[in-house]
Write a protein that holds these residues in place. Structure first.
Motif, short mmCIF file in Angstrom:
data_model
loop_
_atom_site.label_atom_id
_atom_site.label_comp_id
_atom_site.label_asym_id
_atom_site.label_seq_id
_atom_site.Cartn_x
_atom_site.Cartn_y
_atom_site.Cartn_z
N PRO A 12 0.79 -1.23 0.00
CA PRO A 12 0.00 0.00 0.00
C PRO A 12 0.83 1.28 0.00
O PRO A 12 0.46 2.25 -0.67
N ILE A 13 1.94 1.30 0.71
CA ILE A 13 2.76 2.52 0.77
C ILE A 13 3.33 2.89 -0.61
O ILE A 13 3.54 4.05 -0.90
N ILE A 14 3.53 1.89 -1.44
CA ILE A 14 4.02 2.13 -2.80
C ILE A 14 2.84 2.37 -3.74
O ILE A 14 2.86 3.28 -4.56
N ALA A 15 1.82 1.54 -3.63
CA ALA A 15 0.67 1.59 -4.54
C ALA A 15 -0.03 2.94 -4.55
O ALA A 15 -0.50 3.39 -5.60
N LYS A 16 -0.10 3.60 -3.40
CA LYS A 16 -0.85 4.86 -3.32
C LYS A 16 -0.24 5.96 -4.18
O LYS A 16 -0.89 6.94 -4.49
N LYS A 17 0.99 5.79 -4.60
CA LYS A 17 1.68 6.81 -5.39
C LYS A 17 1.43 6.69 -6.89
O LYS A 17 1.83 7.55 -7.65
N TYR A 18 0.77 5.60 -7.30
CA TYR A 18 0.69 5.30 -8.73
C TYR A 18 -0.74 5.07 -9.21
O TYR A 18 -1.62 4.74 -8.42
N PRO A 19 -0.95 5.17 -10.53
CA PRO A 19 -2.25 4.82 -11.12
C PRO A 19 -2.47 3.30 -11.06
O PRO A 19 -1.61 2.56 -10.57
N ASP A 20 -3.58 2.84 -11.61
CA ASP A 20 -3.94 1.42 -11.51
C ASP A 20 -2.93 0.47 -12.15
O ASP A 20 -2.75 -0.65 -11.68
N GLN A 21 -2.33 0.87 -13.26
CA GLN A 21 -1.34 0.00 -13.92
C GLN A 21 -0.08 0.81 -14.16
O GLN A 21 -0.14 1.98 -14.56
N ILE A 22 1.05 0.15 -13.94
CA ILE A 22 2.33 0.84 -14.05
C ILE A 22 3.35 0.00 -14.80
O ILE A 22 3.34 -1.22 -14.73
N PRO A 23 4.26 0.66 -15.53
CA PRO A 23 5.28 -0.05 -16.29
C PRO A 23 6.44 -0.48 -15.39
O PRO A 23 6.81 0.20 -14.44
N ALA A 24 7.00 -1.63 -15.73
CA ALA A 24 8.14 -2.16 -14.98
C ALA A 24 8.92 -3.10 -15.89
O ALA A 24 8.56 -3.31 -17.05
N LEU A 25 9.98 -3.65 -15.36
CA LEU A 25 10.73 -4.69 -16.05
C LEU A 25 10.55 -5.99 -15.29
O LEU A 25 10.31 -5.99 -14.09
N LYS A 26 10.68 -7.07 -16.02
CA LYS A 26 10.54 -8.38 -15.41
C LYS A 26 11.79 -9.20 -15.66
O LYS A 26 12.28 -9.27 -16.79
N LEU A 27 12.31 -9.77 -14.60
CA LEU A 27 13.37 -10.76 -14.72
C LEU A 27 12.63 -12.06 -15.03
O LEU A 27 12.16 -12.76 -14.13
N ALA A 28 12.45 -12.31 -16.32
CA ALA A 28 11.59 -13.40 -16.76
C ALA A 28 12.20 -14.77 -16.53
O ALA A 28 11.48 -15.73 -16.27
N ARG A 29 13.52 -14.85 -16.62
CA ARG A 29 14.21 -16.12 -16.42
C ARG A 29 15.61 -15.86 -15.89
O ARG A 29 16.24 -14.87 -16.25
N LEU A 30 16.09 -16.80 -15.08
CA LEU A 30 17.45 -16.76 -14.55
C LEU A 30 17.87 -18.19 -14.31
O LEU A 30 17.14 -18.94 -13.67
N ALA A 31 19.04 -18.57 -14.82
CA ALA A 31 19.50 -19.95 -14.63
C ALA A 31 21.02 -20.01 -14.72
O ALA A 31 21.64 -19.23 -15.46
N VAL A 32 21.58 -20.95 -13.99
CA VAL A 32 23.01 -21.24 -14.05
C VAL A 32 23.15 -22.73 -14.37
O VAL A 32 22.40 -23.56 -13.84
N SER A 33 24.06 -23.07 -15.26
CA SER A 33 24.24 -24.47 -15.63
C SER A 33 24.61 -25.30 -14.40
O SER A 33 25.25 -24.81 -13.47
N LYS A 34 24.19 -26.55 -14.40
CA LYS A 34 24.41 -27.43 -13.24
C LYS A 34 25.88 -27.51 -12.86
O LYS A 34 26.22 -27.50 -11.69
N LYS A 35 26.76 -27.59 -13.85
CA LYS A 35 28.18 -27.76 -13.53
C LYS A 35 28.84 -26.47 -13.03
O LYS A 35 29.97 -26.48 -12.59
N HIS A 36 28.10 -25.35 -13.07
CA HIS A 36 28.66 -24.08 -12.60
C HIS A 36 27.85 -23.48 -11.45
O HIS A 36 28.07 -22.31 -11.09
N GLN A 37 26.94 -24.26 -10.88
CA GLN A 37 26.15 -23.75 -9.76
C GLN A 37 26.99 -23.68 -8.49
O GLN A 37 28.01 -24.35 -8.38
N HIS A 38 26.56 -22.84 -7.57
CA HIS A 38 27.21 -22.63 -6.27
C HIS A 38 28.60 -22.00 -6.40
O HIS A 38 29.47 -22.25 -5.58
#
Length: 169
Positions: A72-98
């Motif tokens: 609510p503290i953020i929503a009250k500053k904006y109209p009903d719909q707002i533009p943003a970016l989405k981190l749609a996917r993120l992955a690391v190969s199994k042999k390079h994880q951790h």
């Protein structure tokens, strides 16, 4: 030396395996098409020693968010719909994880989102976590859950700028 670049034909997508079929298939079959069609951008983490091997990747796309799901503290500053970016996917190969590559990828994404926010109006970065473990991973970077959508997370621009300044990205 590792670096991030836009996915192109030279990268070996077929051998990438992060352990999640949907992410593997997206990278192998769809990511380049989305780049060509202007739907999203996929960036790959590579090592100069073998620049064809993909160590990890992330995808960014534009999205529109309904403010009713924001805190609510953020929503009250904006109209009903707002533009943003989405981190749609993120992955690391199994042999390079951790090895910290996921954090490196997120740092790169944050840098790009901040650059975009300086040129296009957006309020932050959104991501859909696949499960509670993934949600906890994103929360360590300051992502907060959306109201009524616990696996949908949001990182306001102010937090992104703070994250960048503390990580020297």
């Amino acid at each position: 030396m590792i670096k991030i670049e836009l996915l192109d034909k030279s990268h070996d997508r077929k051998r990438f395996d992060c352990g999640t079929t949907q992410l593997n298939m997206f990278l192998q079959k769809t990511a380049r098409q989305h780049i060509t069609k202007g739907m999203s951008r996929t960036f790959v983490l590579i090592n100069d020693e073998n620049s064809k091997e993909i160590l990890g990747f992330y995808t960014l796309s534009i999205c529109e968010v309904e403010t009713e799901y924001l805190p609510p503290i953020i929503a009250k500053k904006y109209p009903d719909q707002i533009p943003a970016l989405k981190l749609a996917r993120l992955a690391v190969s199994k042999k390079h994880q951790h090895k910290g590559y996921g954090n490196y990828l997120i740092g790169s994404a944050v840098e790009k989102v901040i650059l975009i926010s300086e040129n296009v109006g957006i309020i932050g970065l959104f991501v859909d976590a696949k499960d509670s473990h993934t949600k906890e991973y994103y929360e360590q970077f300051g992502f907060i859950s959306l109201h009524g959508k616990p696996l949908a997370l949001f990182l306001p621009i102010k937090t992104l700028v703070h994250y960048k300044s503390t990580t020297n990205q």
